[in-house]
Design an enzyme around this catalytic site. Structure first.
Site, mmCIF file in Angstrom:
data_model
loop_
_atom_site.group_PDB
_atom_site.id
_atom_site.type_symbol
_atom_site.label_atom_id
_atom_site.label_comp_id
_atom_site.label_asym_id
_atom_site.label_seq_id
_atom_site.Cartn_x
_atom_site.Cartn_y
_atom_site.Cartn_z
ATOM 1 N N ILE A 95 0.846 -1.202 0.000
ATOM 2 C CA ILE A 95 0.000 0.000 0.000
ATOM 3 C C ILE A 95 0.881 1.252 0.000
ATOM 4 C CG2 ILE A 95 -1.824 1.284 1.177
ATOM 5 C CD1 ILE A 95 -2.633 -1.315 2.556
ATOM 6 N N HIS A 96 0.788 2.049 -1.019
ATOM 7 C CA HIS A 96 1.497 3.339 -1.047
ATOM 8 C C HIS A 96 0.691 4.299 -1.913
ATOM 9 C CE1 HIS A 96 3.431 2.734 -5.091
ATOM 10 N NE2 HIS A 96 3.027 1.518 -4.810
#
Lengths: 159, 137
Positions: free
Chosen positions: A15-16
């Site tokens: 997740i980014h």
């Protein structure tokens, strides 16, 4: 059960920003699934993933082998899901453990020595190529596409 | 589509726009204006007037009281410009994501609120999260 797997992606950053903003908003994702053995047993990483989850979205973190059964859990019922893996080998293992996959998105696979850079954000080695060939054999469509507005590129010509 | 202009001292505006492109891809109607060390009020005014769309814009400026902010506010008497001070990356992202859903004034208020929420001391938030986790398990 009516959860929908909208995007299954290999992204070694999990997740980014590109995922949380670029993809989630564009394809109206409601739930993130991180299928990763290392993250699933590391409370600090779980915490970071939870904090990186955009407000309003649910998150499930599970070991790779459970990726297939996650879609049947109550917490994702009726949700549009984005599922993240950190490597090609993990995706293969998930499929062999019952994940039904039609399409695979390749986002980020960082370069390390021994890998060949094939696009700006993707570097693969012979193991990756082998995994992709195996997945193609399972009739999975595999495309490199960093952001929704980027042109998707089929993996075939690189493996 | 509401035009968004980022205006700042030095290369900040250009880099904010470039960076948001890395996360969201290239965006239409998103401009940046730099105030270089040798430039003044008139240069900046001219740059804004050159790219401003007649239906107006949301302007994100780096710092209230700085020249980009002063010039943008001065021009807001003449043109439909809404000015938001304290531009940061989360604000620019929110502005881009929501600009199709509201008018410029609503957007300014919305992005202001999101911007304020984007600033916090992160360590305590992180340790609270770990505590909860341990409590859950």
């Amino acid at each position: 059960m009516t959860s929908q797997l909208r995007l299954v992606r290999i992204d070694d950053r999990l997740i980014h920003g590109q995922v949380a903003i670029g993809w989630v908003k564009t394809i109206k994702i409601q739930h993130l699934v991180v299928a990763d053995d290392a993250v699933a047993k590391d409370s600090m990483q779980i915490c970071l993933m939870e904090m990186a989850t955009p407000p309003g979205l649910g998150i499930t973190i599970c070991p790779v082998a459970e990726a297939g059964s996650v879609c049947n859990r109550e917490e994702v019922d009726g949700k549009r899901i984005l599922m993240l893996f950190s490597s090609s080998g993990d995706v293969c293992r998930a499929v062999e453990n019952g994940l039904f996959l039609k399409e695979l998105n390749i986002g980020g696979m960082r370069y390390s020595p021994g890998k060949k850079q094939i696009t700006k954000a993707v570097a693969i080695d012979e193991h990756d190529a082998e995994h992709f060939r195996k997945l193609l054999g399972y009739k999975v469509k595999i495309q490199i596409q960093m952001l929704p507005m980027d042109e998707p590129v089929d993996i075939q010509k690189y493996i | 589509m509401t035009q968004i202009i980022v205006a700042a001292h030095g290369d900040l505006a250009q880099e904010l726009v470039k960076t948001v492109g890395m996360i969201m891809g290239n965006q239409p109607d998103l401009e940046h204006i730099s105030l270089e060390a040798h430039e003044g009020i008139e240069d900046l005014r001219r740059k804004i007037e050159t790219i401003l769309k007649p239906e107006g814009c949301l302007m994100l400026v780096d710092m209230f009281g700085g020249t980009p902010s002063n010039v943008a506010l001065a021009l807001s008497h003449q043109y439909p410009i809404r000015v938001l001070a304290g531009a940061n990356l989360p604000m620019l992202i929110e502005a881009l994501v929501h600009r199709a859903l509201m008018d410029i004034a609503q957007l300014a208020r919305f992005v202001e609120a999101k911007g304020k929420k984007s600033i916090f001391y992160a360590n305590p938030a992180f340790s609270n999260c770990s505590c909860e986790k341990e409590g859950d398990e």
